[in-house]
Design a protein around this motif. Structure first.
Motif, PDB file in Angstrom:
ATOM      1  N   LYS A   1       0.833  -1.198   0.000  1.00 32.95           N
ATOM      2  CA  LYS A   1       0.000   0.000   0.000  1.00 32.95           C
ATOM      3  C   LYS A   1       0.871   1.252   0.000  1.00 32.95           C
ATOM      4  O   LYS A   1       0.591   2.223  -0.722  1.00 32.95           O
ATOM      5  CB  LYS A   1      -0.940   0.021   1.193  1.00 32.95           C
ATOM      6  N   ARG A   2       1.943   1.246   0.805  1.00 37.11           N
ATOM      7  CA  ARG A   2       2.810   2.414   0.845  1.00 37.11           C
ATOM      8  C   ARG A   2       3.491   2.624  -0.503  1.00 37.11           C
ATOM      9  O   ARG A   2       3.663   3.758  -0.957  1.00 37.11           O
ATOM     10  CB  ARG A   2       3.860   2.244   1.945  1.00 37.11           C
ATOM     11  N   THR A   3       3.858   1.538  -1.175  1.00 36.24           N
ATOM     12  CA  THR A   3       4.463   1.662  -2.501  1.00 36.24           C
ATOM     13  C   THR A   3       3.478   2.259  -3.488  1.00 36.24           C
ATOM     14  O   THR A   3       3.838   3.120  -4.305  1.00 36.24           O
ATOM     15  CB  THR A   3       4.943   0.281  -2.990  1.00 36.24           C
ATOM     16  N   PHE A   4       2.219   1.816  -3.428  1.00 33.14           N
ATOM     17  CA  PHE A   4       1.175   2.368  -4.287  1.00 33.14           C
ATOM     18  C   PHE A   4       1.004   3.862  -3.984  1.00 33.14           C
ATOM     19  O   PHE A   4       0.900   4.698  -4.901  1.00 33.14           O
ATOM     20  CB  PHE A   4      -0.143   1.620  -4.059  1.00 33.14           C
ATOM     21  N   ASP A   5       0.993   4.211  -2.698  1.00 35.72           N
ATOM     22  CA  ASP A   5       0.860   5.621  -2.320  1.00 35.72           C
ATOM     23  C   ASP A   5       2.012   6.448  -2.893  1.00 35.72           C
ATOM     24  O   ASP A   5       1.817   7.585  -3.342  1.00 35.72           O
ATOM     25  CB  ASP A   5       0.832   5.757  -0.801  1.00 35.72           C
ATOM     26  N   GLU A   6       3.223   5.887  -2.864  1.00 42.72           N
ATOM     27  CA  GLU A   6       4.385   6.605  -3.380  1.00 42.72           C
ATOM     28  C   GLU A   6       4.245   6.880  -4.877  1.00 42.72           C
ATOM     29  O   GLU A   6       4.675   7.938  -5.372  1.00 42.72           O
ATOM     30  CB  GLU A   6       5.658   5.807  -3.107  1.00 42.72           C
ATOM     31  N   ILE A   7       3.660   5.927  -5.601  1.00 47.02           N
ATOM     32  CA  ILE A   7       3.433   6.140  -7.032  1.00 47.02           C
ATOM     33  C   ILE A   7       2.489   7.318  -7.247  1.00 47.02           C
ATOM     34  O   ILE A   7       2.730   8.195  -8.087  1.00 47.02           O
ATOM     35  CB  ILE A   7       2.851   4.867  -7.686  1.00 47.02           C
ATOM     36  N   VAL A   8       1.402   7.337  -6.474  1.00 45.04           N
ATOM     37  CA  VAL A   8       0.430   8.420  -6.591  1.00 45.04           C
ATOM     38  C   VAL A   8       1.093   9.759  -6.257  1.00 45.04           C
ATOM     39  O   VAL A   8       0.936  10.754  -6.982  1.00 45.04           O
ATOM     40  CB  VAL A   8      -0.776   8.164  -5.671  1.00 45.04           C
ATOM     41  N   GLU A   9       1.820   9.798  -5.164  1.00 47.06           N
ATOM     42  CA  GLU A   9       2.452  11.048  -4.733  1.00 47.06           C
ATOM     43  C   GLU A   9       3.500  11.536  -5.734  1.00 47.06           C
ATOM     44  O   GLU A   9       3.727  12.750  -5.874  1.00 47.06           O
ATOM     45  CB  GLU A   9       3.091  10.855  -3.360  1.00 47.06           C
ATOM     46  N   ALA A  10       4.143  10.596  -6.431  1.00 48.41           N
ATOM     47  CA  ALA A  10       5.185  10.978  -7.376  1.00 48.41           C
ATOM     48  C   ALA A  10       4.632  11.455  -8.711  1.00 48.41           C
ATOM     49  O   ALA A  10       5.314  12.183  -9.443  1.00 48.41           O
ATOM     50  CB  ALA A  10       6.134   9.800  -7.608  1.00 48.41           C
ATOM     51  N   HIS A  11       3.406  11.056  -9.052  1.00 49.60           N
ATOM     52  CA  HIS A  11       2.879  11.352 -10.378  1.00 49.60           C
ATOM     53  C   HIS A  11       1.626  12.214 -10.360  1.00 49.60           C
ATOM     54  O   HIS A  11       0.958  12.363 -11.388  1.00 49.60           O
ATOM     55  CB  HIS A  11       2.589  10.050 -11.137  1.00 49.60           C
ATOM     56  N   ALA A  12       1.283  12.791  -9.226  1.00 45.42           N
ATOM     57  CA  ALA A  12       0.111  13.663  -9.134  1.00 45.42           C
ATOM     58  C   ALA A  12       0.472  14.877  -8.284  1.00 45.42           C
ATOM     59  O   ALA A  12       1.326  14.796  -7.397  1.00 45.42           O
ATOM     60  CB  ALA A  12      -1.078  12.910  -8.539  1.00 45.42           C
ATOM     61  N   ASP A  13      -0.183  15.994  -8.576  1.00 47.57           N
ATOM     62  CA  ASP A  13       0.054  17.174  -7.751  1.00 47.57           C
ATOM     63  C   ASP A  13      -0.517  16.935  -6.358  1.00 47.57           C
ATOM     64  O   ASP A  13      -1.349  16.041  -6.160  1.00 47.57           O
ATOM     65  CB  ASP A  13      -0.580  18.408  -8.398  1.00 47.57           C
ATOM     66  N   PRO A  14      -0.079  17.707  -5.353  1.00 50.04           N
ATOM     67  CA  PRO A  14      -0.482  17.434  -3.965  1.00 50.04           C
ATOM     68  C   PRO A  14      -1.981  17.359  -3.758  1.00 50.04           C
ATOM     69  O   PRO A  14      -2.464  16.480  -3.033  1.00 50.04           O
ATOM     70  CB  PRO A  14       0.136  18.610  -3.192  1.00 50.04           C
ATOM     71  N   GLU A  15      -2.752  18.258  -4.373  1.00 52.04           N
ATOM     72  CA  GLU A  15      -4.206  18.244  -4.162  1.00 52.04           C
ATOM     73  C   GLU A  15      -4.838  16.988  -4.734  1.00 52.04           C
ATOM     74  O   GLU A  15      -5.668  16.341  -4.090  1.00 52.04           O
ATOM     75  CB  GLU A  15      -4.819  19.488  -4.808  1.00 52.04           C
ATOM     76  N   ARG A  16      -4.433  16.633  -5.942  1.00 48.62           N
ATOM     77  CA  ARG A  16      -4.985  15.425  -6.556  1.00 48.62           C
ATOM     78  C   ARG A  16      -4.530  14.182  -5.797  1.00 48.62           C
ATOM     79  O   ARG A  16      -5.297  13.224  -5.641  1.00 48.62           O
ATOM     80  CB  ARG A  16      -4.569  15.343  -8.021  1.00 48.62           C
ATOM     81  N   ALA A  17      -3.291  14.166  -5.341  1.00 48.27           N
ATOM     82  CA  ALA A  17      -2.797  13.017  -4.586  1.00 48.27           C
ATOM     83  C   ALA A  17      -3.609  12.809  -3.320  1.00 48.27           C
ATOM     84  O   ALA A  17      -3.962  11.667  -2.974  1.00 48.27           O
ATOM     85  CB  ALA A  17      -1.325  13.206  -4.246  1.00 48.27           C
ATOM     86  N   ARG A  18      -3.920  13.901  -2.611  1.00 45.06           N
ATOM     87  CA  ARG A  18      -4.730  13.776  -1.388  1.00 45.06           C
ATOM     88  C   ARG A  18      -6.096  13.195  -1.711  1.00 45.06           C
ATOM     89  O   ARG A  18      -6.629  12.351  -0.964  1.00 45.06           O
ATOM     90  CB  ARG A  18      -4.864  15.134  -0.705  1.00 45.06           C
ATOM     91  N   ALA A  19      -6.707  13.640  -2.816  1.00 42.76           N
ATOM     92  CA  ALA A  19      -8.030  13.129  -3.206  1.00 42.76           C
ATOM     93  C   ALA A  19      -7.975  11.641  -3.518  1.00 42.76           C
ATOM     94  O   ALA A  19      -8.875  10.873  -3.146  1.00 42.76           O
ATOM     95  CB  ALA A  19      -8.556  13.916  -4.404  1.00 42.76           C
ATOM     96  N   ILE A  20      -6.918  11.221  -4.189  1.00 43.35           N
ATOM     97  CA  ILE A  20      -6.790   9.804  -4.545  1.00 43.35           C
ATOM     98  C   ILE A  20      -6.575   8.949  -3.296  1.00 43.35           C
ATOM     99  O   ILE A  20      -7.221   7.909  -3.110  1.00 43.35           O
ATOM    100  CB  ILE A  20      -5.636   9.616  -5.540  1.00 43.35           C
ATOM    101  N   LEU A  21      -5.653   9.370  -2.439  1.00 38.00           N
ATOM    102  CA  LEU A  21      -5.318   8.576  -1.254  1.00 38.00           C
ATOM    103  C   LEU A  21      -6.498   8.434  -0.304  1.00 38.00           C
ATOM    104  O   LEU A  21      -6.604   7.431   0.416  1.00 38.00           O
ATOM    105  CB  LEU A  21      -4.133   9.208  -0.520  1.00 38.00           C
ATOM    106  N   ALA A  22      -7.410   9.412  -0.306  1.00 36.75           N
ATOM    107  CA  ALA A  22      -8.569   9.357   0.581  1.00 36.75           C
ATOM    108  C   ALA A  22      -9.748   8.630  -0.046  1.00 36.75           C
ATOM    109  O   ALA A  22     -10.744   8.371   0.637  1.00 36.75           O
ATOM    110  CB  ALA A  22      -8.995  10.773   0.966  1.00 36.75           C
ATOM    111  N   ASN A  23      -9.637   8.264  -1.311  1.00 34.29           N
ATOM    112  CA  ASN A  23     -10.759   7.648  -2.021  1.00 34.29           C
ATOM    113  C   ASN A  23     -10.958   6.206  -1.577  1.00 34.29           C
ATOM    114  O   ASN A  23     -10.009   5.411  -1.592  1.00 34.29           O
ATOM    115  CB  ASN A  23     -10.493   7.707  -3.521  1.00 34.29           C
ATOM    116  N   PRO A  24     -12.162   5.802  -1.157  1.00 33.82           N
ATOM    117  CA  PRO A  24     -12.391   4.424  -0.687  1.00 33.82           C
ATOM    118  C   PRO A  24     -12.085   3.369  -1.742  1.00 33.82           C
ATOM    119  O   PRO A  24     -11.579   2.285  -1.414  1.00 33.82           O
ATOM    120  CB  PRO A  24     -13.879   4.420  -0.309  1.00 33.82           C
TER     121      PRO A  24
END
Length: 488
Positions: free
Chosen positions: A156-179
């Motif tokens: 899960k942390r690796t997946f989160d790192e991918i999101v954080e590396a390829h999305a701007d901070p606002e979009r990354a927060r929206a993705i990480l919080a998405n059920p």
């Protein structure tokens, strides 16, 4: 369904066990593949008889392949990645750790990536806990100048790192919080295998280590490590998942009907998702990750090519059991078909005996003799049926031809205390069972090596205790680098 030579290992019979071999063009690629045309010409050793193979290995008879040379492999600066693969429960984690430790103590800067929910690897390396960040193992390297770092995949942390590396901070927060994303990143089929490949790609790109040792995820099938990342990458490339956004354009019951049809088609990939907010969560997820979908499949393809590149070596790990070696045979065939560099087979938990000259049959016969009354010493250490009796050091000398006492002229018997006879008989029966295990393991190994004569093999003996410290890992590394014993 078993195919190719793997079917021969599964069946364990000489008939119907194809063994045609097609050697990969790369000299380091030692896996064999099923012959594409025509009948095969060699067979495996029968379970209850001598081998009937007509095609011997180029380096020796069937059942005695060339030894896997581990030290030259890990000493070679061109070797950058070693992948330990195989089915679950065969000792991949311990093998990967032992290889990494041995390489580090021979001067390499090594990181070992493991997937081990039991976390015993951290304990054996003297680290309180492993996580998604490489941590240096203390007391390793010394005068050779090597280093050992260890980490445990957090998918899960690796997946989160991918999101954080390829999305701007606002979009990354929206993705990480998405059920929907949270379910996807935590437990969908193939996620662990994909993230293991993703993490491997990240480590290789950083170029901080000159050797990466990978312990592949535990799975029912060894092939999942190669297949699952592509399946998940295909799912995440957007074509299927975006279909779930169509109900928003249709609306109402028609939209939900479309959703139900879409979900039924994707049951195998998505699994079971609960909650009335599923459609909204999916829409939000797709909207937030719109620019990232193609990247998942691209990265999976890049890492897949990395596994095929020079400098990568696969070690197939198995136990000397039919099911484990059947999985190993599947993997050998698959690696050859995909042109991936197979270095050899590590056969773990191989049993041995310090009294191999005493066969199971002789041990059982001796145990039966001890259990019968009136056992008679027949001279020269030969004991006949009769009762708990044996040669006594104080007994009169025997005539070497008649087996009788030179003073009395009659056979002599020396009674063994019943408790001693019972204990000795029990030990003999245990030895007989051990020799049967050895014989079964030998036949199983010989079937594999007859079908894959070009695959080098090394063996690690079964240990009396679990690995719990660096000393035990060093001992396993020594076994890995030693030629297999063929006197079993």
């Amino acid at each position: 369904m078993p195919t190719g030579v793997a079917a021969g290992v599964a069946a364990g019979e000489p008939n119907g066990a194809p063994a045609g071999a097609a050697e990969a063009p790369d000299k380091r690629r030692t896996g064999t593949a099923e012959a594409p045309h025509g009948p095969t010409t060699s067979t495996a050793e029968a379970p209850h008889g001598p081998t009937t193979s007509t095609a011997e290995a180029p380096h020796g008879p069937a059942g005695a392949p060339r030894a896997l040379e581990v030290d030259p492999l890990i000493d070679d600066p061109a070797t950058r990645i070693v992948v330990c693969c195989g089915s679950g429960g065969v000792g991949k984690t311990t093998t990967a750790a032992a290889l990494a430790l041995r390489a580090a103590e021979r001067g390499r800067r090594v990181v070992v990536l493991t997937i081990d929910p039991a976390r015993r690897l951290a304990q054996s390396m003297g680290i309180d806990e492993l996580d998604n960040v490489p941590r240096r193992v203390p007391g390793v390297g010394g005068a050779a100048g090597g280093e050992l770092h260890a980490m445990m995949l957090d998918m899960k942390r690796t997946f989160d790192e991918i999101v954080e590396a390829h999305a701007d901070p606002e979009r990354a927060r929206a993705i990480l919080a998405n059920p929907f994303y949270q379910s996807l990143s935590a437990g969908f089929a193939g996620t662990q295998e994909y993230m293991a490949m993703e993490k491997l790609g990240q480590l290789r790109a950083r170029d901080e280590w000159d050797l990466i040792v990978v312990d592949t995820p535990p799975s029912r099938s060894a092939l999942d490590f190669l297949d699952a990342p592509k399946r998940l990458g295909s799912f995440l490339d957007g074509r299927l998942i975006r279909a779930l956004t169509a109900p928003a354009k249709v609306g109402g019951r028609a939209g939900m009907k479309f959703l139900n049809v879409g979900m039924s088609m994707m049951t195998g990939t998505l699994g079971k998702l609960l909650g009335g907010q599923l459609l909204r969560d999916v829409q939000t997820f797709v909207a937030a990750m719109d620019t990232m979908f193609g990247g998942f499949r691209t990265r999976a393809d890049v890492t897949y090519r990395l596994l095929q590149a020079p400098g990568t070596a696969f070690l197939v790990v198995a136990a000397p059991e039919r099911d484990a070696l059947r999985e190993a045979a599947y993997f050998v065939e698959r690696l050859a078909a995909d042109d991936m560099p197979l270095e050899g087979l590590v056969l773990n938990r191989v049993h041995g005996s310090g009294a191999g000259e005493l066969s199971a049959e002789r041990a059982l016969a001796a145990a039966e003799n001890l259990a019968r009354p009136g056992m008679v010493d027949q001279g020269g250490g030969q004991t006949g049926v009769g009762g708990p009796a044996a040669t006594s050091p104080e007994a009169p000398a025997l005539d070497s031809t008649t087996g009788t006492s030179r003073t009395t002229g009659s056979p002599r018997t020396t009674e063994i205390p019943p408790a001693v006879a019972e204990l000795t008989a029990g030990l003999l029966r245990l030895h007989a069972e051990r020799m049967r295990v050895l014989d079964r393991e030998r036949r199983t190994r010989n079937r594999f090596t007859a079908l894959h004569p070009d695959v080098p093999v090394t063996e690690v003996p079964a240990l009396a205790a679990d690995v719990h410290d660096l000393s035990a890992l060093r001992a396993i590394g020594t076994h890995l680098a030693s030629p297999p014993h063929r006197d079993r």
